[in-house]
Design a protein around this motif. Structure first.
Motif, PDB file in Angstrom:
ATOM      1  N   ARG A  67     -35.135 -33.551   9.636  1.00 15.04           N
ATOM      2  CA  ARG A  67     -33.873 -32.862   9.909  1.00 15.04           C
ATOM      3  C   ARG A  67     -33.275 -33.432  11.191  1.00 15.04           C
ATOM      4  O   ARG A  67     -33.997 -33.858  12.105  1.00 15.04           O
ATOM      5  N   TYR A  68     -31.960 -33.441  11.267  1.00 11.10           N
ATOM      6  CA  TYR A  68     -31.249 -34.069  12.378  1.00 11.10           C
ATOM      7  C   TYR A  68     -30.433 -33.014  13.124  1.00 11.10           C
ATOM      8  O   TYR A  68     -29.431 -32.500  12.602  1.00 11.10           O
ATOM      9  N   PHE A  69     -30.883 -32.701  14.334  1.00  8.33           N
ATOM     10  CA  PHE A  69     -30.208 -31.709  15.160  1.00  8.33           C
ATOM     11  C   PHE A  69     -29.422 -32.436  16.264  1.00  8.33           C
ATOM     12  O   PHE A  69     -29.886 -33.438  16.815  1.00  8.33           O
ATOM     13  N   TRP A  70     -28.267 -31.906  16.577  1.00 10.71           N
ATOM     14  CA  TRP A  70     -27.420 -32.489  17.625  1.00 10.71           C
ATOM     15  C   TRP A  70     -27.188 -31.420  18.688  1.00 10.71           C
ATOM     16  O   TRP A  70     -26.567 -30.389  18.436  1.00 10.71           O
ATOM     17  N   LEU A  71     -27.698 -31.678  19.888  1.00 12.51           N
ATOM     18  CA  LEU A  71     -27.480 -30.789  21.028  1.00 12.51           C
ATOM     19  C   LEU A  71     -26.414 -31.393  21.937  1.00 12.51           C
ATOM     20  O   LEU A  71     -26.539 -32.554  22.349  1.00 12.51           O
ATOM     21  N   THR A  72     -25.411 -30.619  22.249  1.00 10.20           N
ATOM     22  CA  THR A  72     -24.354 -31.114  23.127  1.00 10.20           C
ATOM     23  C   THR A  72     -23.795 -29.955  23.950  1.00 10.20           C
ATOM     24  O   THR A  72     -24.327 -28.847  23.920  1.00 10.20           O
ATOM     25  N   PHE A  73     -22.725 -30.213  24.685  1.00  7.51           N
ATOM     26  CA  PHE A  73     -22.172 -29.207  25.595  1.00  7.51           C
ATOM     27  C   PHE A  73     -20.676 -29.443  25.754  1.00  7.51           C
ATOM     28  O   PHE A  73     -20.151 -30.509  25.434  1.00  7.51           O
ATOM     29  N   ASP A  74     -19.991 -28.420  26.240  1.00  8.33           N
ATOM     30  CA  ASP A  74     -18.569 -28.575  26.541  1.00  8.33           C
ATOM     31  C   ASP A  74     -18.378 -28.695  28.048  1.00  8.33           C
ATOM     32  O   ASP A  74     -19.340 -28.827  28.807  1.00  8.33           O
ATOM     33  N   ARG A  75     -17.143 -28.636  28.505  1.00  7.40           N
ATOM     34  CA  ARG A  75     -16.816 -28.794  29.927  1.00  7.40           C
ATOM     35  C   ARG A  75     -15.963 -27.610  30.392  1.00  7.40           C
ATOM     36  O   ARG A  75     -14.859 -27.778  30.889  1.00  7.40           O
ATOM     37  N   HIS A  76     -16.517 -26.418  30.228  1.00  7.98           N
ATOM     38  CA  HIS A  76     -15.701 -25.221  30.417  1.00  7.98           C
ATOM     39  C   HIS A  76     -15.441 -24.871  31.875  1.00  7.98           C
ATOM     40  O   HIS A  76     -14.592 -24.037  32.161  1.00  7.98           O
TER      41      HIS A  76
END
Length: 472
Positions: A444-453
């Protein structure tokens, strides 16, 4: 693999505001440490004549004077918390360095801060009762928060030149923190910990030397920047894939040979199974803003660790393809290519032509030196790249663009592709952290990321966390 048809679907998103902790110390009020003659849990530093203390119902009562008791060691990036249910007098902390100190005390309507050179005061809105005061330290500053009715809110930052060098080892090595109580006060709890900050960013999987993510006991591990009210440090986190139970497991600090524990960020951390060593490249945002590296034997994923690092040789020319340290270099990633028998490395570097970040790629027989230039990314504003093995092909995934939400690039052997999402990540220039994990009989392929709030007025105080998954 047709990357243009892959869709990453939102699994969860969350905001973590100082709620994950690495516990350092805690005062216990179950025993009568005041009258205990066979131990001294919290030694008295100073105590007024006539001041009385009492332990009752797991609470610490003080009347008729001022008393200061030693609590724990001082650490320049730690958080100190005190809860009280009655504050007719005042309570707080005294932060002792080797030859200087600062005192921060809360009273009914005022918080006072003194460091021997100045006194600062901030008025509180309304009388405090059943309140928790939280103080997070960083060199030059103390950030104060209050928790009331289970809600934590930022209150004020006290700045001080006295603590400008508090991250120097010789300054904090023999230092400590004491609890101070005066007048009439009831203290419910006191603790010290390192927390996960007001937000997190710069997520990258911790991998083996060949780039495969470390997956132990059902959890993946990743580095992420802990953003404080200003600045930050390198955090280590873990996650059970398919769940949202992120845990804060460690914090890394770095010594480049000058005796300071620096708070470098955006690390690429590998475990080389052949040499049984950890390898790291990281970004010295606070010191020269070039890359540095290290190899070591210790376990960096748990607890508070310091790593002795070596800086890259500073650039002596404008040749952006040279393997030297350019001011502004950041977000490195590297792995050992088992097919070519070479170490491959990516450096996010400011282009001399466009003045924007783009990735430069290098190759070497060694993990830390003798790299040769082999190519670069396309024009844009690239950031946060990672090498990822997808269905047998190693690709490079990075964020890009201030103008589009969720603009990610996937570099493959046949060109560059843009990732697709069912819901974009809410931000700009996130990180391309795809983590393949074998679970059950499927990968399975998980993508962890973030925003710039922007968690605070500090420009780099982003972001919230997002997790996506793709079915290939």
């Amino acid at each position: 693999m047709n990357f243009d048809k892959i869709l990453f679907q939102r699994v969860f998103s969350k905001s973590m505001y100082k709620d994950l902790k690495l516990p350092l110390a805690e005062m216990t009020f179950t025993k009568d440490f005041i009258n205990d003659e066979r131990g001294d849990l919290y030694p008295v530093i100073t105590k007024d004549t006539g001041c009385t203390e009492q332990i009752e119902n797991n609470r610490y009562h003080v009347k008729n004077g001022r008393v200061e008791r030693m609590f724990t060691r001082f650490f320049p990036y730690a958080t100190y918390e005190i809860s009280f249910s009655d504050l007719s007098g005042g309570c707080g902390f005294v932060f002792h360095l080797s030859d200087q100190k600062a005192e921060l005390i809360c009273k009914n309507d005022t918080i006072s801060f003194t460091d021997g050179e100045q006194e600062q005061k901030q008025e509180l809105c309304g009388q405090l009762s059943c309140v928790t005061m939280v103080i997070s330290c960083r060199p030059n500053a103390f950030d104060v928060y209050f928790r009331q009715n289970d809600k934590l809110a930022y209150f004020h930052t006290f700045t001080t030149e006295v603590f400008a060098l508090s991250n120097e080892k010789k300054q904090f090595d023999r230092s400590y923190v004491s609890v101070i109580t005066q007048g009439s006060a009831i203290t419910d709890s006191v603790s010290a910990y390192i927390d996960c900050g007001i937000s997190q960013a710069d997520i990258r999987a911790i991998c083996y030397e060949n780039g495969d993510p470390i997956f132990e006991n059902g959890r993946i591990y990743f580095t992420a920047s802990v953003r404080m009210q200003e600045g930050g440090f390198q955090g280590i986190f873990s996650l059970t894939p398919t769940l949202s139970n992120i845990e804060f497991t460690g914090a890394l600090f770095f010594d480049c040979g000058d005796g300071f524990w620096r708070n470098y960020l955006a690390s690429s951390l590998l475990y080389n199974r052949k040499t049984k060593e950890w390898y790291i490249w990281t970004s010295s945002f606070e010191h020269k803003h070039i890359l540095c590296h290290a190899s070591f034997k210790g376990e960096p994923r748990f607890g508070v660790n310091v790593i002795d690092v070596t800086m890259m040789e500073p650039a002596g020319s404008e040749d952006a393809t040279a393997f030297v340290g350019f001011k502004g270099d950041e977000d490195p990633d590297f792995y050992y290519n088992e097919e070519t028998k070479k170490w491959t490395m990516a450096i996010c570097r400011i282009s001399p032509l466009t003045k924007k970040y783009r990735y430069m790629f290098f190759e070497s027989d060694k993990p830390f030196r003798d790299y040769k230039y082999i190519g670069q990314g396309y024009e844009g504003a690239e950031t946060g790249g990672s090498f990822v093995n997808i269905e047998g092909e190693t690709v490079f995934v990075c964020g890009n663009s201030f103008d589009k939400r969720a603009n990610y690039r996937i570099y493959t052997k046949d060109g560059m592709h843009e990732a697709k999402f069912d819901f974009d990540d809410g931000g700009f220039r996130g990180w391309g952290t795809i983590i393949p994990v074998v679970m059950g009989s499927r990968k399975r392929y998980f993508w962890l990321t973030f925003d710039r709030h922007n968690g605070s007025s500090y420009n780099w105080s982003y972001g919230n966390i997002y997790c996506f998954e793709a079915e290939l």
